[in-house]
Every structure is written in C-alpha cells, then in structure tokens.
Motif scaffolding. Structure first.
Motif, short mmCIF file in Angstrom:
data_model
loop_
_atom_site.label_atom_id
_atom_site.label_comp_id
_atom_site.label_asym_id
_atom_site.label_seq_id
_atom_site.Cartn_x
_atom_site.Cartn_y
_atom_site.Cartn_z
N ALA A 282 0.85 -1.19 0.00
CA ALA A 282 0.00 0.00 0.00
C ALA A 282 0.88 1.24 0.00
CB ALA A 282 -0.94 0.01 1.20
N LEU A 283 0.30 2.37 -0.36
CA LEU A 283 1.07 3.61 -0.47
C LEU A 283 1.83 3.96 0.82
CD1 LEU A 283 -1.11 6.06 -2.60
CD2 LEU A 283 1.20 5.28 -3.09
N PRO A 284 1.20 3.93 2.00
CA PRO A 284 1.97 4.27 3.21
C PRO A 284 3.16 3.35 3.44
CG PRO A 284 -0.39 4.32 3.66
CD PRO A 284 -0.21 3.70 2.31
N PHE A 285 2.97 2.06 3.18
CA PHE A 285 4.06 1.11 3.39
C PHE A 285 5.17 1.32 2.37
CE2 PHE A 285 5.52 -3.54 3.52
CZ PHE A 285 6.39 -3.27 4.56
N GLN A 286 4.79 1.66 1.13
CA GLN A 286 5.80 1.95 0.12
C GLN A 286 6.60 3.19 0.49
OE1 GLN A 286 6.35 0.14 -3.23
NE2 GLN A 286 8.15 1.12 -2.36
N ILE A 287 5.93 4.20 1.02
CA ILE A 287 6.62 5.41 1.49
C ILE A 287 7.59 5.06 2.61
CG2 ILE A 287 6.26 7.62 2.65
CD1 ILE A 287 3.55 7.76 1.17
N PHE A 288 7.15 4.23 3.54
CA PHE A 288 7.98 3.81 4.67
C PHE A 288 9.25 3.11 4.18
CE2 PHE A 288 8.97 0.31 7.68
CZ PHE A 288 9.41 1.07 8.74
N ASN A 289 9.12 2.23 3.20
CA ASN A 289 10.28 1.51 2.68
C ASN A 289 11.27 2.46 2.01
OD1 ASN A 289 9.55 -1.13 3.43
ND2 ASN A 289 8.13 -1.27 1.71
N TRP A 290 10.77 3.40 1.26
CA TRP A 290 11.66 4.34 0.56
C TRP A 290 12.36 5.30 1.54
CZ3 TRP A 290 7.82 5.39 -4.01
CH2 TRP A 290 8.01 4.42 -5.00
N ILE A 291 11.66 5.70 2.60
CA ILE A 291 12.28 6.61 3.58
C ILE A 291 13.48 5.97 4.23
CG2 ILE A 291 11.90 7.76 5.80
CD1 ILE A 291 9.02 8.24 4.96
N LEU A 292 13.40 4.67 4.51
CA LEU A 292 14.48 3.98 5.22
C LEU A 292 15.66 3.63 4.31
CD1 LEU A 292 12.53 1.61 7.64
CD2 LEU A 292 13.46 3.89 8.06
N ARG A 293 15.51 3.84 3.00
CA ARG A 293 16.64 3.60 2.10
C ARG A 293 17.68 4.72 2.26
NH1 ARG A 293 15.58 0.24 -2.36
NH2 ARG A 293 14.06 -1.34 -1.71
N PRO A 294 18.95 4.43 2.14
CA PRO A 294 19.97 5.48 2.30
C PRO A 294 20.07 6.42 1.11
CG PRO A 294 20.99 3.37 1.81
CD PRO A 294 19.54 3.09 1.99
N GLN A 295 19.66 6.00 -0.09
CA GLN A 295 19.81 6.83 -1.28
C GLN A 295 18.82 7.99 -1.27
OE1 GLN A 295 19.28 3.54 -1.20
NE2 GLN A 295 20.43 2.46 -2.81
N ALA A 296 19.31 9.18 -1.60
CA ALA A 296 18.46 10.37 -1.63
C ALA A 296 17.39 10.27 -2.72
CB ALA A 296 19.31 11.62 -1.85
N ALA A 297 17.67 9.53 -3.80
CA ALA A 297 16.68 9.40 -4.89
C ALA A 297 15.43 8.69 -4.41
CB ALA A 297 17.30 8.67 -6.07
#
Length: 642
Positions: A595-610
């Motif tokens: 879901a969108l919130p979970f996808q946002i959560f995964n991307w936030i925890l990635r180290p890459q700024a992109a």
C-alpha cells in the motif's frame, strides 16, 4: 364538470391485524439484527484483551516476571536474551514527554485564542487547517522528522545523531496539537457565559476572567485533553520507528537513537517470526503493556470529560434577591460616613492612581491575546514547511510513468502502481465492512437503547477502542485474521488487512454517526409516529435521509484515516516489494499486497536520496487522495443541505 372520487378502501379487521403482526415481526427482527451488530465493538474489545492476555501468559511461562521488570537490557532477538521492558518503556516515555512539552502549551494557547479572541471568520479558516494536521498520515510525519526536522536540529545542536528521540518527540507533538486544541477549546466553550459576565461585572479584564474563572472551571476538561493526547503519543508508531531509531538502550539522552515499544513491534514484524515462538510472544507482551498504559490514561481522561460535562451542566451563577439584599449593611450610605470607625479611615485616591493599574491590566490582557495568537502561525508554519518540502522533492518525480510503474531497485525506474492499487482495494473493502457495522451500531445505541446502562457501557467501550494504538490492532489482525482465520481470509491478504482497518476505524465512525443521528430534531420522529409509521419506517424514510450528509462526511473521514495507516499493514504482512497488482476479481481479495503508506515507509528507510524523492512524490499522491475524499464529503454534505 364534476369529479367523483372513490371512497377509501379501509382494510378489514383481520387484514389490519395481519399487517400489524407483520410490522411487529419486522420491528423485532430489525432490533435483534441491530443488537447483534452493536455487540461487535464489545467482541473486538474482548478479542483484544483475550489475545494479548493469552500470549502474555505464554511469555511469562518462559521469562520470569521479575527479570521482565528489573532487567536493564533488551536483547530478545540475540543469543543472550534479555527482556528488560524498562529499556523500551523509558524511551517511550521520553518521546511522549518531549511531545507533551511541545504540544501542551501550543495546543492550549490555540484553544484559548479560538474560543475567546478569534472572530468567527478566522475560526472558520483556522480550524480546517488544524484538522489537516490531524489528518496527515503518521508515515508522512516520520518522513518530516527524519528528512527535515533532524537536519535542521543538527545545525543547531552539535552531536545530534541521525536517529534520535528529540526529533521524534517534537514531530509527535505536532501530530497531537490538534487533539489538545480541539478538546481544550470544547472545554473552554462549555463554561457558562454567565460566569464570564459575572467577572466582567466585577471589573475584570478578559485575561483575568480567563485565568481566574474560565480556565479553573474548564480545568478537568483541559487535563482530559492532555491525557488523551499523551495516550496517542504513547501509541505513536511510525514517527518513532522512522526517526527515533531501533537501538534499545536505557538512557535519558534525547540526542541519541532509542527504541520505543511500538518501534520494537515494527522491527519484529518486518522480519519473519514463527507463530508460537518466543519472539512472537514477546511482541504481544510488549503490546499488552502498551495496551494497559493507554487504557488507563484513556479511562482517566474519559472520566474527567464526563465529570467536567456534569459540572458545567450544574454550574450556575448565584443570584441575590431584593429581600436578601436588604439584610446587607450598605457601605456607601449617608448614615455611615467614610470616617465611620467600623471601616476605619478610608484613603482617598486620585483618578490617575485608579487609571495606572487599569492601564497595566489592559496591557497584560493585550499581551496575553498576542501570545495566544502566535501559537496558531507556529502550528500552521509546520504544516506549510512539511508540504513545501514534499512538493520540492516530489513534484519533479510525479510523472505518469511513476504512477504506472512497478517498484524497482533503481530509483529512477521505481513506481507506485501496485501500492496505489492496493490502497484503492483496501479503501473499497474497508468501506464495505465498516459502513454497515458502524451505522447499525449507531442506530441501535441512539434509537433503541438510549439513556440505558447498556448504552453507557458501550459508549465507554467505544471510547476505549478509539484510544487503542493502531499497531495493537495490527497485532490483533495478525493473530485473528492472519493466523486463526487463515482458511477464510487467505492469511496475509487484502481481506485480512481490510478487516484489520475496519476494526481500527469503527470507533471513530460510530461516534460520528451517533452525532449525526443525535442532531435530527425529535419533532421529525414524532411527526412520523403521528401518521402511523413504525420505528423502522421512521428510521428508513425520515431519520437516515436527514442524517445522510453528516454520516457520509464521517465515513469519508474514517476511510481517510484507514488509507493512511501503515503500522497495522506491516503487522498483518504487507510486502515490501511487489511486482504485481491485485487482480480486479474475487481472487484479488485473497491476494498479497502492498500500500502507499508502506511503500513510502520503505523508501524513507533507504539510504539513497533518490528514494527519498520518490517517497515525497508518493506522499503527494497519498495526500491528494485524502484531499479528494474530504472535498467529496464536503460537496455531498452541502449538496444535500441545499
């Protein structure tokens, strides 16, 4: 020209009796169905208590209670297993304390200004913006804390770690400001106006009336708002999981990473945990501790609210009759000169001496008004900063390719299509389950058992359910829908997630629907009964159509909360990487999902700024969906009114 009308065909006695029996049977059947629906909130509360108690008992069969309470280390996932709950509890209380220190003064000042100083026009402009703060998903607040607030604080505070309790606490405080301001404003407004007039009659300024009369009278209601906000802060999950870190250590230093109780549950839920394992029992035990704390705070806050409402209902300004007044000795009477020994020598004052204190008091009044007004732009500037940063990062990436693409390890190719479809699936399924249950419960409480002990019991139960942290509902969904009912729900599927979200939003939707039904004038009910309608007919043809606009608005607000939830979806098994979208068929109900919130959560925890830019673009999509839901609700409400 003559018109001949046929005489009305009156039913005979037998037909009338048969029709009466049929209507009576329908009425009884409807009441039984509504009573069964109204029992669902009780069942939910019992299920929460039973599930957590069962797993907690199993946990303490392995881990001694004394070690759980006294150990100063928390390493349940390492070979040297330590289960010192004090480590997680101290971090949770530290984040909650920081949030409360930030939110209480700002929320209270906003409430004072809106209730006592603001014009109606300003109030109508400010309140929707403050409500927007409460409607922002907590995963968005986590993004704001980690990527905006922490970099700003690092420039001001040397040695501040990237993950820290200070940023998490401050942003959690932003999230609970609307709770304090709204509930405190209601408490202040509930103070009878006659008490204010009595203060003005004595020559008090507005600031003196507020501090000496209004705020002391509203004190229980204000304290209740603090308790309810603290309960929300204690159960906050995504802000702490993203910004505070996941490093359990016993410390009071807010500048270093810590792990709260909710963050630990998320940490374990993101991994693979076997049912009936010690790690599985541990997250339920931690959840039980959190449940008991929030239940105690919420119960105390609810008791304060009820006590305050009763006190305001009974509050009256004592009056003195002319007969009683005649018994008082007049002070300024020609029979008692000012030099009468009974009063001593009266010191006369010049007009300038009288004006000096008055000018000082009026200056304090203006200062108090100014300080109260400053709190509003502080809160709204935070909202503006959040939206500005998300727009700055996300708008360049918000393309049609981004919306229609699948996730990828390459941030330039990653998209949100499976997450977007999963959120829309959850929105539809949750509405399908929650709306009939919420409306049925509200009808039964308002129309069939109003002012009864059962009504009060259900009202307290619903209030307690509303205060349960969403991560605990996620654990309930994990145990009940994913594990026990797996043959029916397909395990970690869209159906399990939708049922979990239904349980989360039911208390909110029941409260708003009851408010809508309560707002229908009693005269409409009586008019229906006067023309021979049964209670069911009055409900179907009069009450529900009249309450439809407010009910729909409440439903859309509840669904907006559901679509922004992240922690429960993690608990019930949302996937971090999905290369497919749920099919638009019956099989899609049992599909794995993200879901969108979970996808946002995964991307936030990635180290890459992109990936952080992708998260900002996804936030804009999520906020856009929430905005559409709110605008649609307002449009339908205004259309029905006209």
């Amino acid at each position: 020209m003559e018109f001949h009308s046929l005489p009305p065909q009156l039913p005979d006695g037998e037909s009338w009796q048969r029709n009466l029996h049929r209507l009576t049977g329908i009425e009884r059947g409807l009441q039984i169905i509504l009573a069964m629906i109204a029992g669902i909130p009780i069942s939910i509360f019992v299920a929460i208590a039973s599930v957590f108690l069962y797993e907690t008992v199993l946990f303490f069969q392995t881990v001694p209670l004394w070690n759980f309470l006294s150990d100063t280390q928390w390493t349940p996932l390492f070979p040297s297993k330590n289960f010192g709950i004090l480590v997680l509890a101290s971090a949770t209380l530290m984040v909650t304390g920081i949030a409360s220190l930030f939110a209480i003064p700002i929320g209270l000042l906003i409430a004072i200004y809106l209730a006592e100083y603001a014009s109606d026009r300003l109030r109508l402009m400010v309140k929707p913006l403050l409500e927007a703060l409460s409607g922002i998903p907590t995963v968005v607040y986590g993004y704001f804390a980690l990527l905006v607030v922490t970099p700003i604080l690092q420039q001001l505070i040397p040695g501040l770690a990237r993950f820290n309790a200070l940023s998490a606490g401050l942003v959690t405080g932003v999230a609970i400001v609307p709770i304090i301001s709204s509930l405190s404003e209601d408490a202040i407004k509930s103070v009878p106006h006659s008490l204010r007039e009595a203060g003005y009659t004595l020559g008090l300024t507005k600031q003196e009336v507020l501090t000496k009369i209004v705020l002391p009278m509203a004190f229980p209601g204000i304290i209740a708002s603090f308790m309810l906000a603290a309960s929300r802060a204690l159960g906050e999950t995504m802000i702490s999981a993203i910004a505070a870190g996941q490093n359990p250590q016993l410390t009071l230093n807010p500048l270093i990473p810590v792990a709260t109780m909710t963050a630990f549950i998320i940490q374990v839920s993101l991994g693979t945990v076997a049912f009936n394992s010690l790690a599985f029992q541990t997250i339920f035990t931690v959840g039980m501790v959190l449940f008991l704390i929030t239940l105690g705070l919420n119960s105390f806050g609810y008791w304060l609210v009820r006590r305050h409402q009763t006190a305001m209902t009974e509050a009256i300004v004592p009056t003195i009759s002319s007969n009683e007044l005649s018994h008082f000795d007049p002070i300024y009477d020609e029979e008692f000169p000012l030099t009468n020994p009974r009063f001593g020598r009266v010191q006369t004052r010049s007009i300038a001496e009288f004006k000096t204190p008055l000018v000082r008091r009026q200056g304090l009044d203006r200062c108090f008004s100014l300080v109260s007004a400053i709190a509003i732009p502080i809160a709204l500037s935070i909202l503006a900063l959040l939206l500005f940063d998300a727009s700055r990062r996300g708008l360049p990436h918000l393309t049609w390719q981004f919306i229609t693409s699948f996730p990828s390890r390459n941030p330039q190719e990653a998209g949100i299509y499976p997450a977007l479809m999963g959120s829309l699936w959850l929105l539809g399924l949750t509405g399908l389950f929650a709306l009939p249950i919420g409306i049925g419960t509200a009808i039964y409480l308002e129309e069939y058992c109003a002012n009864t002990a059962l009504n009060r019991f259900l009202e307290i139960n619903i209030a307690n359910l509303a205060a349960v942290p969403s991560i605990l509902y996620g654990l309930l969904g994990l145990e009940l829908f994913v594990r026990l009912l797996a043959p029916m729900t397909g395990g970690p599927s869209l159906l399990s997630a939708a049922l979990t979200l239904t349980v989360i939003i039911l208390p909110m939707f029941i409260v708003t629907t009851r408010s809508a039904l309560r707002g229908i004038p009693d005269g409409l009910h009586q008019a229906g009964y006067a023309i021979g309608m049964t209670r069911a007919q009055v409900l179907w043809h009069i009450v529900l159509p009249a309450a439809f606009p407010a009910t729909l608005t409440g439903a859309l607000l509840a669904l907006a909360r559901a679509i922004g939830e992240t922690a429960p979806l993690i608990a019930v098994g949302a996937l971090s990487f999905v290369s497919f979208a749920p099919p638009l068929s019956w099989e899609g109900v049992y599909s794995r999902f993200t879901a969108l919130p979970f996808q946002i959560f995964n991307w936030i925890l990635r180290p890459q700024a992109a990936f952080h830019d992708n998260a900002a673009a996804a936030i804009l999509v999520l906020v856009g969906i929430l905005l559409i839901l709110n605008i649609f609700g307002i449009f339908i409400r205004e259309k029905c009114k006209s």
